[in-house]
Design a protein around this motif. Structure first.
Motif, short mmCIF file in Angstrom:
data_model
loop_
_atom_site.label_atom_id
_atom_site.label_comp_id
_atom_site.label_asym_id
_atom_site.label_seq_id
_atom_site.Cartn_x
_atom_site.Cartn_y
_atom_site.Cartn_z
N GLN A 1 29.27 34.85 -13.73
CA GLN A 1 30.42 34.41 -13.81
C GLN A 1 31.21 33.55 -14.45
OE1 GLN A 1 30.15 31.64 -9.77
NE2 GLN A 1 28.15 30.83 -11.27
N LYS A 2 32.95 33.60 -14.36
CA LYS A 2 33.28 32.71 -15.57
C LYS A 2 33.09 31.89 -16.02
CE LYS A 2 37.59 35.77 -14.26
NZ LYS A 2 39.43 35.89 -13.72
N LYS A 3 32.83 30.67 -14.57
CA LYS A 3 32.69 29.55 -15.12
C LYS A 3 31.62 28.97 -14.02
CE LYS A 3 35.81 27.81 -11.98
NZ LYS A 3 37.42 26.57 -12.19
N SER A 4 30.98 28.01 -14.10
CA SER A 4 29.51 27.46 -13.06
C SER A 4 30.14 27.11 -12.21
CB SER A 4 28.59 26.76 -14.12
OG SER A 4 29.11 25.68 -14.63
N ILE A 5 29.88 27.07 -11.05
CA ILE A 5 30.11 26.24 -9.97
C ILE A 5 29.05 25.63 -9.10
CG2 ILE A 5 31.78 28.16 -9.36
CD1 ILE A 5 29.82 28.76 -7.22
N THR A 6 29.62 24.47 -8.21
CA THR A 6 28.89 23.82 -7.11
C THR A 6 29.23 23.93 -6.29
OG1 THR A 6 28.76 21.93 -8.99
CG2 THR A 6 28.27 21.42 -6.95
N HIS A 7 28.32 24.38 -5.40
CA HIS A 7 27.97 24.59 -3.88
C HIS A 7 27.89 24.09 -3.66
CE1 HIS A 7 29.46 27.36 -0.04
NE2 HIS A 7 27.81 27.15 -0.22
N LYS A 8 28.42 23.09 -1.82
CA LYS A 8 27.65 22.42 -0.82
C LYS A 8 27.10 23.29 0.12
CE LYS A 8 26.99 18.43 1.47
NZ LYS A 8 28.32 16.27 1.77
N PHE A 9 25.48 23.25 0.63
CA PHE A 9 25.75 23.81 2.18
C PHE A 9 25.38 22.76 3.19
CE2 PHE A 9 23.28 26.58 -1.79
CZ PHE A 9 23.82 27.96 -0.95
N GLU A 10 26.68 22.99 4.31
CA GLU A 10 27.09 21.79 4.41
C GLU A 10 25.94 22.05 5.92
OE1 GLU A 10 29.61 19.99 4.40
OE2 GLU A 10 30.39 20.35 2.43
N LYS A 11 25.06 23.03 6.33
CA LYS A 11 24.13 22.47 7.07
C LYS A 11 22.93 21.59 6.70
CE LYS A 11 25.82 26.71 9.35
NZ LYS A 11 25.39 27.91 10.03
N ILE A 12 22.87 21.71 5.70
CA ILE A 12 22.03 21.10 5.38
C ILE A 12 22.46 20.23 4.42
CG2 ILE A 12 19.84 22.64 5.54
CD1 ILE A 12 19.88 23.25 2.53
N GLY A 13 23.20 20.07 3.45
CA GLY A 13 23.69 18.49 3.37
C GLY A 13 23.63 18.50 1.30
N LYS A 14 23.09 19.55 1.17
CA LYS A 14 22.52 20.11 -0.44
C LYS A 14 23.52 20.29 -1.62
CE LYS A 14 18.52 18.18 -0.01
NZ LYS A 14 17.65 17.19 -0.35
N LEU A 15 23.46 19.70 -2.78
CA LEU A 15 24.09 20.41 -3.82
C LEU A 15 23.38 21.61 -4.58
CD1 LEU A 15 26.87 17.40 -4.86
CD2 LEU A 15 27.84 19.68 -3.56
N VAL A 16 23.87 22.58 -4.48
CA VAL A 16 23.84 23.29 -5.55
C VAL A 16 24.97 23.79 -6.63
CG1 VAL A 16 22.51 25.52 -5.59
CG2 VAL A 16 21.85 23.88 -3.85
N THR A 17 24.40 23.63 -8.14
CA THR A 17 24.96 24.33 -8.97
C THR A 17 24.46 25.87 -9.50
OG1 THR A 17 26.02 23.35 -11.92
CG2 THR A 17 23.67 23.27 -10.93
N TYR A 18 25.44 26.62 -10.31
CA TYR A 18 24.97 27.95 -10.36
C TYR A 18 25.63 28.13 -11.99
CZ TYR A 18 23.87 28.71 -5.63
OH TYR A 18 23.59 29.12 -4.09
N ALA A 19 24.67 28.14 -13.08
CA ALA A 19 25.19 28.45 -13.93
C ALA A 19 26.54 29.48 -14.42
CB ALA A 19 24.21 28.51 -15.62
N THR A 20 26.96 29.78 -15.51
CA THR A 20 27.43 31.13 -15.93
C THR A 20 26.90 32.36 -15.73
OG1 THR A 20 27.20 30.62 -17.78
CG2 THR A 20 29.44 29.53 -16.75
N GLU A 21 25.83 32.17 -15.68
CA GLU A 21 24.15 33.25 -15.57
C GLU A 21 23.41 32.79 -15.29
OE1 GLU A 21 23.51 36.08 -19.43
OE2 GLU A 21 21.38 35.40 -19.06
N VAL A 22 23.60 33.86 -13.96
CA VAL A 22 21.90 33.42 -13.20
C VAL A 22 20.76 34.49 -13.06
CG1 VAL A 22 20.80 33.85 -10.10
CG2 VAL A 22 23.52 32.08 -11.72
N THR A 23 19.65 34.39 -13.64
CA THR A 23 18.72 35.69 -13.20
C THR A 23 18.13 35.77 -12.38
OG1 THR A 23 18.13 35.01 -15.51
CG2 THR A 23 19.31 36.22 -15.94
N ALA A 24 17.39 36.75 -12.14
CA ALA A 24 15.76 36.16 -11.34
C ALA A 24 14.88 37.92 -11.28
CB ALA A 24 16.32 36.38 -10.10
N VAL A 25 14.23 37.82 -10.89
CA VAL A 25 13.36 39.04 -9.71
C VAL A 25 13.22 39.12 -8.92
CG1 VAL A 25 11.18 39.97 -10.44
CG2 VAL A 25 11.73 38.76 -12.26
N VAL A 26 13.96 39.67 -7.95
CA VAL A 26 13.51 39.93 -6.89
C VAL A 26 12.45 40.75 -6.13
CG1 VAL A 26 16.35 39.32 -6.47
CG2 VAL A 26 15.28 41.80 -6.30
#
Length: 177
Positions: free
Chosen positions: A60-85
């Motif tokens: 993504q263009k820039k990292s973001i911070t998202h709040k999951f309202e139902k649990i009140g948790k902040l999560v930050t996502y870097a410009t590159e997210v990788t994983a094995v699904v």
């Protein structure tokens, strides 16, 4: 340093642009049985998946911070997210951190509890984990999403039907004597 190489891209389903990447991300989460709001990224530049290994990346263009309202948790996502699904799991996750008390902690694994209890677990590289209700990470589907899901179900049903028919035909065929 990026984990995504040109060689990796050559072997992947590769997409560019926010609209198509948003769509593919939600579709992938649905395919592996995880909540559709787990990756609330914005302005995605590119995404891809190597089906043979399950390796996925999102840029993504820039990292973001998202709040999951139902649990009140902040999560930050870097410009590159990788994983094995794989079904019910995200492993070897990079680029995602959650705030615990005053410290940002990296996440390495996300998985549905077994047997299904309606909970999803987030684990750190150190082995610490927390579980939350899956519903906290679900996003209301739009009318467009529901229509696409109906189409996906119809395609899967048709493929299933063809598979059953071919098995039936094979079972009715007699071997040469």
């Amino acid at each position: 340093m990026s984990l995504v190489t040109e060689q990796l891209k050559a072997n992947a389903e590769f997409y560019q642009g926010d609209d198509i990447c948003q769509e593919k991300t939600k579709l992938l989460l649905k395919e592996v049985g995880l909540p559709n709001g787990l990756l609330p990224l914005h302005d995605i530049i590119e995404c891809g998946i190597v089906r043979e290994t399950g390796f996925v990346w999102l840029k993504q263009k820039k990292s973001i911070t998202h709040k999951f309202e139902k649990i009140g948790k902040l999560v930050t996502y870097a410009t590159e997210v990788t994983a094995v699904v794989e079904p019910g799991k995200i492993k070897k996750l990079t680029g995602v951190k959650t705030k615990e008390l005053l410290v940002w902690v990296s996440l390495s694994d996300i998985y549905l509890d077994d047997p299904p209890t309606g909970k999803i677990t987030f684990q750190t590289p150190a082995g610490l984990y927390r579980s939350f209700p899956c519903s906290a990470f679900e996003v209301e589907e739009t009318k467009h999403d529901k229509e696409e899901n109906k189409e996906v179900k119809e395609v899967k049903a048709a493929a299933n039907s063809e598979t059953k028919e071919s098995k039936l035909v094979r079972s009715q065929q007699r071997p040469y004597s």
